[in-house]
Motif scaffolding. Sequence first.
Motif, short mmCIF file in Angstrom:
data_model
loop_
_atom_site.label_atom_id
_atom_site.label_comp_id
_atom_site.label_asym_id
_atom_site.label_seq_id
_atom_site.Cartn_x
_atom_site.Cartn_y
_atom_site.Cartn_z
N GLU A 10 -18.85 16.82 12.99
CA GLU A 10 -18.72 17.25 11.59
C GLU A 10 -17.26 17.35 11.14
O GLU A 10 -17.00 17.40 9.94
CB GLU A 10 -19.48 18.55 11.35
N GLU A 11 -16.33 17.35 12.06
CA GLU A 11 -14.91 17.35 11.71
C GLU A 11 -14.52 16.09 10.93
O GLU A 11 -13.52 16.07 10.23
CB GLU A 11 -14.04 17.47 12.96
N PHE A 12 -15.31 15.01 11.07
CA PHE A 12 -15.00 13.74 10.41
C PHE A 12 -15.48 13.72 8.95
O PHE A 12 -15.19 12.82 8.21
CB PHE A 12 -15.63 12.57 11.17
N SER A 13 -16.24 14.72 8.57
CA SER A 13 -16.78 14.80 7.22
C SER A 13 -15.67 15.02 6.20
O SER A 13 -14.70 15.73 6.46
CB SER A 13 -17.78 15.96 7.18
N ASN A 14 -15.77 14.39 5.03
CA ASN A 14 -14.82 14.60 3.95
C ASN A 14 -15.59 14.60 2.63
O ASN A 14 -16.81 14.47 2.63
CB ASN A 14 -13.71 13.53 3.97
N ASP A 15 -14.91 14.73 1.53
CA ASP A 15 -15.60 14.87 0.25
C ASP A 15 -16.47 13.66 -0.11
O ASP A 15 -17.55 13.82 -0.67
CB ASP A 15 -14.59 15.14 -0.87
N MET A 16 -16.02 12.47 0.19
CA MET A 16 -16.76 11.26 -0.17
C MET A 16 -17.78 10.83 0.89
O MET A 16 -18.71 10.10 0.59
CB MET A 16 -15.79 10.10 -0.44
N GLU A 17 -17.57 11.24 2.12
CA GLU A 17 -18.49 10.93 3.21
C GLU A 17 -18.76 12.23 3.95
O GLU A 17 -18.06 12.58 4.89
CB GLU A 17 -17.89 9.91 4.17
N THR A 18 -19.77 12.92 3.49
CA THR A 18 -20.03 14.22 4.05
C THR A 18 -21.43 14.28 4.65
O THR A 18 -22.34 13.63 4.15
CB THR A 18 -19.82 15.34 3.00
N PHE A 19 -21.55 15.00 5.73
CA PHE A 19 -22.85 15.11 6.38
C PHE A 19 -22.99 16.47 7.03
O PHE A 19 -22.01 17.14 7.33
CB PHE A 19 -23.05 13.99 7.40
N LYS A 20 -24.23 16.84 7.22
CA LYS A 20 -24.58 18.06 7.93
C LYS A 20 -25.68 17.69 8.89
O LYS A 20 -26.60 16.93 8.54
CB LYS A 20 -25.13 19.13 6.98
N ILE A 21 -25.60 18.21 10.08
CA ILE A 21 -26.65 17.99 11.07
C ILE A 21 -27.39 19.31 11.22
O ILE A 21 -26.80 20.33 11.61
CB ILE A 21 -26.06 17.50 12.40
N ILE A 22 -28.65 19.28 10.87
CA ILE A 22 -29.51 20.46 10.96
C ILE A 22 -30.71 20.09 11.83
O ILE A 22 -31.46 19.17 11.50
CB ILE A 22 -29.96 20.94 9.57
#
Length: 175
Positions: A119-131
């Motif tokens: 999740e450290e690679f997430s940014n405003d344009m490419e964002t993700f959450k793993i649930i």
Amino acid sequence: MRYVALLRGVNVGGKNKLPMALLRNALEKTPFYGVTTYIQSGNILFSSDLKSAQCADIISELLKSEFDLAVPVMVKEQEEISKTLKASPFKTRTIENSKFMSFGFLNESPVQEKVNTTEEFSNDMETFKIIDDVIYFYCGVGFGKTKMTNAWFEKKLGMTSTMRNYNTTLKLTEL
């Protein structure tokens, strides 16, 4: 129980050809009923009295024996897919532009340490959450331009994933 089987990597880029009509016919010889497929990317909806893991094993064996394909198969209860849509942390963005939303269905819940470092690679344009066992991925740059592909997620998390866009995921809850 109504299930959705998600096949990983069929009919993509000319690899692992699997005609859905032939697959439906082959599945009629299994303990499944009400079998239907949706688009050519390996989505099967069916009912069965068996557990999801048993269904996945049956489909995997059928793919090997009838079509000489060894591809990952994930079987989820259709209700789980519906809950996935409702649980999306990106509902607002999805309403604005659903074409940038996809869901990665994992074969199991990943180790939290790998989730945190990914999740450290997430940014405003490419964002993700793993649930739990789902990757909720909003890709504002477009899926053709991102480096965060399904293979990228698999490598970072060390597990099997198969992605479906928002519209496909929604349709799998309606069929």
